[in-house]
Design an enzyme around this catalytic site. Structure first.
Site, PDB file in Angstrom:
ATOM      1  N   ASP A 313      32.476  18.567  28.878  1.00 28.90           N
ATOM      2  CA  ASP A 313      32.098  19.254  27.652  1.00 28.90           C
ATOM      3  C   ASP A 313      33.207  20.206  27.281  1.00 28.90           C
ATOM      4  O   ASP A 313      33.759  20.877  28.147  1.00 28.90           O
ATOM      5  CB  ASP A 313      30.809  20.030  27.877  1.00 28.90           C
ATOM      6  CG  ASP A 313      29.626  19.109  27.868  1.00 28.90           C
ATOM      7  OD1 ASP A 313      29.634  18.151  27.065  1.00 28.90           O
ATOM      8  OD2 ASP A 313      28.708  19.309  28.672  1.00 28.90           O
ATOM      9  N   THR A 385      23.123  36.542   8.576  1.00 28.25           N
ATOM     10  CA  THR A 385      21.901  35.719   8.540  1.00 28.25           C
ATOM     11  C   THR A 385      22.312  34.307   8.169  1.00 28.25           C
ATOM     12  O   THR A 385      23.391  34.078   7.616  1.00 28.25           O
ATOM     13  CB  THR A 385      20.900  36.220   7.475  1.00 28.25           C
ATOM     14  OG1 THR A 385      21.482  36.005   6.184  1.00 28.25           O
ATOM     15  CG2 THR A 385      20.562  37.691   7.656  1.00 28.25           C
ATOM     16  N   GLN A 387      21.096  32.653   5.898  1.00 34.24           N
ATOM     17  CA  GLN A 387      21.130  32.470   4.441  1.00 34.24           C
ATOM     18  C   GLN A 387      22.452  32.984   3.858  1.00 34.24           C
ATOM     19  O   GLN A 387      23.137  32.283   3.121  1.00 34.24           O
ATOM     20  CB  GLN A 387      19.959  33.210   3.780  1.00 34.24           C
ATOM     21  CG  GLN A 387      18.634  32.513   3.908  1.00 34.24           C
ATOM     22  CD  GLN A 387      18.052  32.684   5.317  1.00 34.24           C
ATOM     23  OE1 GLN A 387      18.163  33.746   5.918  1.00 34.24           O
ATOM     24  NE2 GLN A 387      17.474  31.615   5.836  1.00 34.24           N
ATOM     25  N   ARG A 389      25.241  33.899   5.492  1.00 33.20           N
ATOM     26  CA  ARG A 389      26.380  33.434   6.277  1.00 33.20           C
ATOM     27  C   ARG A 389      27.542  34.433   6.208  1.00 33.20           C
ATOM     28  O   ARG A 389      28.705  34.066   6.166  1.00 33.20           O
ATOM     29  CB  ARG A 389      26.836  32.032   5.829  1.00 33.20           C
ATOM     30  CG  ARG A 389      25.760  30.986   6.099  1.00 33.20           C
ATOM     31  CD  ARG A 389      26.290  29.600   5.931  1.00 33.20           C
ATOM     32  NE  ARG A 389      26.612  29.350   4.533  1.00 33.20           N
ATOM     33  CZ  ARG A 389      27.609  28.584   4.129  1.00 33.20           C
ATOM     34  NH1 ARG A 389      28.398  28.020   5.007  1.00 33.20           N
ATOM     35  NH2 ARG A 389      27.838  28.407   2.868  1.00 33.20           N
ATOM     36  N   MET A 390      27.198  35.696   6.130  1.00 32.87           N
ATOM     37  CA  MET A 390      28.206  36.759   6.087  1.00 32.87           C
ATOM     38  C   MET A 390      27.680  37.922   6.892  1.00 32.87           C
ATOM     39  O   MET A 390      26.479  38.069   7.098  1.00 32.87           O
ATOM     40  CB  MET A 390      28.414  37.263   4.649  1.00 32.87           C
ATOM     41  CG  MET A 390      29.098  36.296   3.729  1.00 32.87           C
ATOM     42  SD  MET A 390      29.469  37.108   2.171  1.00 32.87           S
ATOM     43  CE  MET A 390      27.906  37.692   1.632  1.00 32.87           C
ATOM     44  N   SER A 391      28.601  38.764   7.354  1.00 28.25           N
ATOM     45  CA  SER A 391      28.174  40.035   7.899  1.00 28.25           C
ATOM     46  C   SER A 391      29.177  41.084   7.413  1.00 28.25           C
ATOM     47  O   SER A 391      30.239  40.718   6.897  1.00 28.25           O
ATOM     48  CB  SER A 391      28.136  39.991   9.426  1.00 28.25           C
ATOM     49  OG  SER A 391      29.424  39.703   9.909  1.00 28.25           O
ATOM     50  N   LYS A 402      32.746  39.727   5.767  1.00 27.07           N
ATOM     51  CA  LYS A 402      33.510  38.585   6.310  1.00 27.07           C
ATOM     52  C   LYS A 402      32.513  37.461   6.562  1.00 27.07           C
ATOM     53  O   LYS A 402      31.328  37.711   6.822  1.00 27.07           O
ATOM     54  CB  LYS A 402      34.234  38.980   7.603  1.00 27.07           C
ATOM     55  CG  LYS A 402      33.310  39.136   8.814  1.00 27.07           C
ATOM     56  CD  LYS A 402      34.047  38.812  10.099  1.00 27.07           C
ATOM     57  CE  LYS A 402      33.065  38.490  11.208  1.00 27.07           C
ATOM     58  NZ  LYS A 402      32.173  39.590  11.602  1.00 27.07           N
ATOM     59  N   ASP A 529      22.978  19.751  30.790  1.00 23.18           N
ATOM     60  CA  ASP A 529      21.862  20.622  31.134  1.00 23.18           C
ATOM     61  C   ASP A 529      20.678  20.464  30.193  1.00 23.18           C
ATOM     62  O   ASP A 529      19.584  20.865  30.516  1.00 23.18           O
ATOM     63  CB  ASP A 529      22.310  22.087  31.185  1.00 23.18           C
ATOM     64  CG  ASP A 529      22.921  22.536  29.869  1.00 23.18           C
ATOM     65  OD1 ASP A 529      22.952  21.722  28.923  1.00 23.18           O
ATOM     66  OD2 ASP A 529      23.356  23.689  29.794  1.00 23.18           O
ATOM     67  N   ASP A 533      20.391  15.475  27.381  1.00 25.84           N
ATOM     68  CA  ASP A 533      21.449  14.960  28.257  1.00 25.84           C
ATOM     69  C   ASP A 533      20.888  14.049  29.345  1.00 25.84           C
ATOM     70  O   ASP A 533      21.630  13.326  30.003  1.00 25.84           O
ATOM     71  CB  ASP A 533      22.164  16.118  28.971  1.00 25.84           C
ATOM     72  CG  ASP A 533      23.139  16.836  28.059  1.00 25.84           C
ATOM     73  OD1 ASP A 533      23.607  16.198  27.102  1.00 25.84           O
ATOM     74  OD2 ASP A 533      23.426  18.010  28.324  1.00 25.84           O
TER      75      ASP A 533
END
Lengths: 694, 549
Positions: A313, A385, A387, A389-391, A402, A529, A533
């Site tokens: 992985d 969040t 919705q 997609r920024m902080s 950003k 895991d 899988d």
């Protein structure tokens, strides 16, 4: 597909250089294992090992003759034949003893538990843990021990699994998802969970672990069986050679005593490997256990040595678990410092590893403070969040954000600004290089400004390229499995030096890949895991389930890694190889020893009747008796001498098959021919001092 | 010098021929077309030539065919008096007929009779010569079945025994035998149906000089690594082997098919270097043993013995020491057993060398087919240990060597020492044995050991000096030949079956290459070590005691 836990890999594996370290062997173990070794003298035990059974019969026979006609030589030979059997038992007992010690630790942790069973009507009753059946629901609260293996059906809890893993940091277990399995014997530290029991008493994970490390139900592995057949064949050949020697000796006019013939036989048959064979197998399993890996069968360990394709992985194995900020690309009129300041501000409250890595990068490259100042702490944080997609942060009228390129661009447009084409170009370029672009924007005095782009990249763990090169020289192809798009995947693959990759991998793709490899005759190893899988783990030849994973994954694989460290797969392969090499090397050594023994014993037997045969006595052994006794003593002592090697395994360095064989042939083949010449000669120097022998 | 020249010519001829012949044989056993004459055979024995067989069916074919051959050969000998060209020699006595029937069917050609006085031309031509062809073809078939085991994957079909047998005879052995029979006749080998000629020698006494259809039998005797002479003196007889050239041609014929089969093998497995790896092991061992025997015969014990020409005792002056050592080394290295000199007269070291050649298990380069499959079995044993030593489940040519494969290989290498040591051990124990030996002491034991070594390895050469016509020797040597032949064949076919059923493991840098220099070295070591460890005790009281004296 889930891949890793957040728990960092334990230091000892992360720092390991890939060499299989030496197990500790304490000579005192020989003494403590003596009672077990003596118990193993019972013929019922001996008959399981054809080579040593012949020695056992020889010992009984020579004892009878020693009693009937006692002289120093006969008694000494009989005694040393018994020592030979005893030393073989000792080797096995020491190997088993080390497992037993581990089992004891586990058993101590496996206390008698009391379970709070939920009746169908919702009432609770208190029952002993051993009376639980599959499907029972039990309640476990903080401070209580989980009474059996199962799945959490309700609730979330922190669990102390140190009884199993030796790892003191608690882990989080919750219902649903891939972290829902709990193991009997572990302790709930906080909260309350309801567990559905999934194993019968006595068959729990801990019980199986105990049985495994004790080697109680150890079955011979396929290679071990094949080797035993070869060793039995050699034994039969030597039995015939010695049996027919007597008529020839009689024809030549020098009938031999049964003691001498028995001594010759025992010296010729491959006692060295015969004595150490089971110890090698047990020790191989033990080396895995020492690395916190449990194999459900020795077969799986052997298969690990044969693996030709490793599915790894990406996340957690090849790269660090999380993406990190690696570059700041300012656009427009903004400078790198403007960008850094804005990026840092927007990430101060972002607790995700990505966010932290941005702050760290700004601190490192631009000398900005790594922690929020008091003034900054007063700002209003805007969390990420799904919705938006920024902080970001709102501080003193500055709005800093950003986030994903499209989201930030939309925000900029909303704020009445315009996103330049330059931003789009940079974003596209960063994406094309396999990294993730985060756009940083700010509204200063009502005017939105795009400062630039933060590049988030996967960071390949150090030394991965060397590791893969080693694997390649061992003939193992590595395939990186990732959910990333092909572009990103290729970039990581190029950087890490992995041989191939499977991008945008679904469980079905993974399964298809395994099938395809196996069709072509390759043996596949993988880690996993998640419940999804499980089919691939079951299909692969070596499936290592992470202990943090689901019960389904653990049931499907044939090994469980208690540290949940996917890189350990590489070590498992090395342990498997080392196990086989140890068997092969000691077999070669054992057979090569015979030449010197002929030079010791044949002149001793026949120089009386054919004086010219004394020319073969190149070790210059004192008397026929001392020669034969010295050979027998050497044959017994070499077993004791090789016990540490059998337990530790022969030195293994990843290299090509040719180089490995050449080295082992020189050390164990040539060494096996020469060592007994020296050994027997030295022993004879002492033995000749015994009255009645020399 | 002349000796080295002979070796040089021989090696050059083999080097030139093994490629075309090896590739031709590969085509013979892979072709899908049947010759008209072959179709006649298939129809006669009611075999569908395009139907391939399971290993058990294949093995049943070999067993059944061998059994019928033994019975027929026994009957032909017993009914000699009613057959033409018997010259009044009468029915062959049962003990000899039993031993001889097994001997020729097992490709051993141990001869416990004097051909000139016991066997008429019909028995020779219809019985013994036919088996000279067929027993060699059986060996070829089994070798091809094993090669198919390596080449094929995931199948239980190993080819058709009757097709392999017929093609080996019709397309390989018959044409080559015809060609070289003509050559030998041209060089003076006798080919006659007369019983012999009566002459009056210079001392006035009349003599009967036996004649026979020698050339036709001589050629297949060598080519099929059979070794049964039509005259008692075998290839030392001037009518079988009149001069240095025929001697060299006969040695060439001994070696040509076993050597070329390594090329066939390499071609069929798709990597010619695999064949050369085996050939290099064969060549090294053959060369080393030649050096030992030659040196031993050229340097008999002490200067007095040397001056007296002790080294030439039992050798024909027209071949000399070199021509005799070359022949002796090649005949014992190929399970042929034809002789052009008396091995009993060899020095302890030289005689021991010929014995060791056989004790290797006849694989330097071994008999027709048997040499290849014996060497492959030894390669499996070597690769098993080597595979473990590189940390993988052992494999050879892409096939895993697991429990079944190792068991089959173990049975193969166990069969010969078992029958040999048991037979020889009991023989030397029997009170009457010393009466049959020309010598006592170590040389007496060497004579017994040689006889059982020769029989168990299907060589057929005799050390002489031992009388083997007693019922014990006839029957025990007969059984040694039978089991020494059939047990390995059955085990090899079983091995082929389990190899063919496997899929092929692709090779990586973790796979041990079986081409370079390391593998042949390992294989050579394994062959020598297995033989040495098994037989050192027996050799110590015979040839070793003699050589060190």
């Amino acid at each position: 597909m889930t891949t890793t836990t957040d728990r960092p890999a334990p230091q000892h594996t992360a720092e390991r250089t890939g060499r299989i370290g030496a197990g500790v062997f304490n000579p005192r173990q020989l003494l403590t294992s003596l009672p077990d070794a003596l118990r193993k003298l019972h013929p019922r035990h001996q008959v399981r090992n054809p080579v040593m059974f012949v020695v056992w019969v020889g010992s009984v026979l020579s004892t009878v003759f020693a009693i009937g006609d006692p002289d120093v030589f006969t008694i000494a030979v009989a005694l040393w034949l018994w020592f030979t059997v005893l030393f073989a038992n000792l080797a096995e007992a020491v190997a088993e003893g080390r497992g037993k010690a581990q089992a004891e630790t586990l058993r101590r942790g496996k206390k008698e538990t009391v379970a709070r069973r939920l009746a169908p009507d919702g009432t609770e009753e208190t029952v002993p843990g051993v009376s639980l059946r599959i499907g029972d629901l039990v309640v476990v609260e903080a401070g209580q021990v989980i009474p059996g293996d199962g799945e959490i059906v309700e609730g979330i809890a922190t669990v102390d699994e140190s009884a199993i893993t030796g790892e003191s940091a608690p882990v989080i277990r919750e219902s649903g998802g891939d972290f829902s399995s709990v193991t009997g014997g572990t302790t709930v530290l906080s909260d309350r969970i309801v567990v559905r029991i999934s194993t019968k008493p006595g068959e729990s994970f801990v019980d199986r672990m105990i049985a495994l490390v004790e080697g109680a139900r150890r079955q011979k592995t396929p290679n071990e069986i094949a080797l035993t057949i070869l060793l039995s064949t050699l034994t039969i050949i030597f039995l015939l050679a010695v049996l027919t020697l007597q008529p020839i000796a009689r024809h030549s006019g020098s009938v031999q005593s049964v003691i001498v013939l028995t001594a010759l036989l025992v010296c010729l048959i491959p006692t060295t490997i015969g004595a150490l064979l089971s110890a090698i197998g047990i020790a191989g399993m033990d080396r895995l256990v020492q690395r916190n890996v449990l194999a459900t069968s020795g077969r799986a360990v052997e298969a690990a040595g044969d693996v030709s394709t490793l599915l790894l992985d990406k996340t957690g194995t090849i790269t660090f678990g999380n993406r990190r900020a690696t570059e700041l690309i300012p656009v427009g009129t903004s400078t790198a410092d403007d960008l850094a300041a804005a990026a840092r501000l927007s990430s101060l409250a972002d607790g995700t590893p990505e966010g932290r890595s941005i702050v760290e990068l700004c601190a490192r490259r631009h000398g900005l403070p790594a922690e929020a100042t008091e003034a900054e702490s007063a700002g209003e944080f805007v969390p990420f969040t799904a919705q938006t997609r920024m902080s970001g942060i709102d501080l003193d009228g500055r709005l800093v954000r950003k986030g994903a390129a499209s989201a930030v661009r939309a925000w900029v447009t909303d704020q009445g600004g315009e996103s330049a084409d330059e931003v789009r170009a940079v974003v596209d370029r960063v994406s094309a290089e396999g990294a993730t672009p985060l756009v940083v924007a700010e509204v200063v005095a009502g005017t939105p400004v795009v400062h630039g782009v933060v590049r988030l990249s996967d960071v390949v763990k150090p030394r991965m390229r060397d590791r893969f090169a080693e694997l390649r020289s061992m003939g193992i192809r590595t395939v990186m499995i990732t959910g990333d798009n092909p572009l990103t995947a290729r970039a990581i693959a190029d950087e890490s030096g992995v041989d191939d990759f499977l991008a945008e991998a679904t469980p079905e793709d993974k399964m298809a890949l395994i099938r395809r490899e196996q069709e072509g005759g390759w043996l596949v190893a993988m880690t996993g895991d998640g419940t999804n899988d499980a089919p691939a783990l079951a299909q692969s030849d070596v499936g290592v389930a992470m202990n943090s994973g689901t019960m389904a994954a653990k049931e499907a694989g044939n090994m469980v890694d208690l540290d949940s460290d996917p890189t350990k797969l590489i070590e498992i392969v090395e342990i498997g190889k080392q196990l086989l090499i140890t068997r092969g090397a000691l077999t070669t050594f054992s057979v090569a020893n015979d030449l010197a023994k002929y030079f010791a014993i044949l002149p001793a037997m026949f120089a009386g009747i054919f004086p010219q045969l004394d020319k073969l006595n190149i070790m210059n052994l004192a008397t026929p008796q001392s020669a034969i006794l010295s050979a027998v003593i050497f044959n017994a002592l070499v077993i004791i001498g090789l016990i540490p090697l059998a337990l530790r395994g022969v030195r293994y360095r990843p290299s090509t098959a040719n180089a490995l064989l050449r080295r082992n042939l020189v050390v164990y083949g040539l060494g096996g021919i020469l060592t007994p010449f020296v050994g027997i000669w030295l022993i004879d120097l002492l033995v000749r001092l015994i009255p009645g022998i020399g | 010098m002349a000796g080295l020249l002979q070796v040089g010519v021989l090696l050059a001829a083999l080097a030139a021929v093994h490629k075309p012949l090896g590739d031709y044989m590969a085509r013979v056993f892979t072709s899908t077309r049947h010759l008209a004459v072959e179709r006649v055979v298939y129809r006669a024995v009611r075999v569908d030539p395009d139907r391939e067989q399971h290993w058990k069916t294949y093995a049943a074919g070999v067993l059944g065919f061998s059994f019928v051959s033994i019975v027929l050969l026994y009957l032909i000998q017993r009914l000699q008096s009613v057959l033409p060209f018997d010259f009044g020699r009468g029915p062959v006595e049962p003990g000899i007929a039993f031993n001889t029937a097994i001997s020729f069917v097992a490709n051993t050609n141990w001869q416990s009779y004097v051909p000139e006085t016991v066997m008429g031309h019909t028995v020779q031509m219809l019985g013994l010569t036919v088996q000279n062809f067929l027993s060699a073809a059986v060996g070829l078939s089994v070798a091809m079945a094993l090669v198919r085991g390596f080449v094929r994957s995931r199948t239980d079909r190993l080819g058709n025994f009757w097709v392999d047998l017929t093609r080996g005879t019709v397309r390989i052995l018959l044409p080559m035998a015809f060609l070289f029979a003509v050559v030998l006749v041209g060089l003076g080998v006798v080919q006659s149906l007369r019983s012999g000629v009566d002459i009056t020698s210079v001392d006035g006494r009349s003599n009967h000089i036996a004649l026979a259809p020698a050339a036709s039998q001589e050629v297949i005797k060598e080519l099929g690594t059979n070794g049964g002479g039509i005259f008692n003196a075998n290839s030392a007889h001037p009518f079988e082997n009149p001069n240095g050239w025929t001697n060299l041609i006969e040695i060439f014929l001994l070696l040509v098919i076993p050597v070329s089969l390594t090329r066939t093998f390499g071609t069929l497995v798709g990597n010619r270097r695999q064949g050369y790896a085996l050939l290099s092991v064969m060549t090294v061992l053959w060369g080393a043993m030649l050096a030992v025997i030659w040196w031993a015969e050229a340097h008999p014990n002490g200067p007095a013995a040397l001056l007296a020409g002790a080294g030439t005792e039992g050798k024909e002056v027209r071949f000399g020491i070199a021509g005799s050592a070359l022949f002796a080394n090649s005949t014992t290295g190929t399970s042929t057993g034809a002789v052009n000199s008396m091995h009993d007269s060899y020095s302890g070291l030289g005689g021991g060398g010929t014995m060791l050649n056989m004790l290797f298990g006849e694989m330097t380069p071994g008999g027709v087919g048997t040499g290849l499959y014996s060497m492959l079995v030894m390669a499996i044993i070597a690769m098993f240990l080597a595979g473990l030593m590189v940390g993988r489940t052992p494999e050879y040519l892409g096939k895993k060597l697991g429990r079944r494969e190792v068991t089959a290989a173990a049975v193969t290498i166990l069969a010969m020492p078992t029958v040999l040591l048991l037979g020889a051990g009991i023989a030397i124990l029997l009170p009457g044995t010393s009466g049959y030996l020309a010598n006592s002491g170590p040389h007496g034991w060497s004579e017994v050991l040689y006889a059982y070594t020769s029989a168990s390895n299907n060589n057929g050469s005799a050390f002489a000096g031992i009388t083997v016509t007693s019922p014990w020797f006839q029957s025990s040597l007969g059984l040694c030949m039978l089991f020494g032949r059939l047990i390995p064949i059955l085990a090899v076919l079983c091995l082929a079956g389990s190899l063919a059923a496997q899929k092929k493991v692709p090779s990586t840098s973790g796979t041990l290459p079986t081409t370079g220099a390391l593998f042949p070295t390992l294989l050579t070591g394994t062959v020598v070590l297995v033989a040495a460890l098994t037989f050192i005790p027996a050799l110590a009281l015979g040839p070793i005691a003699e050589a060190l004296a």
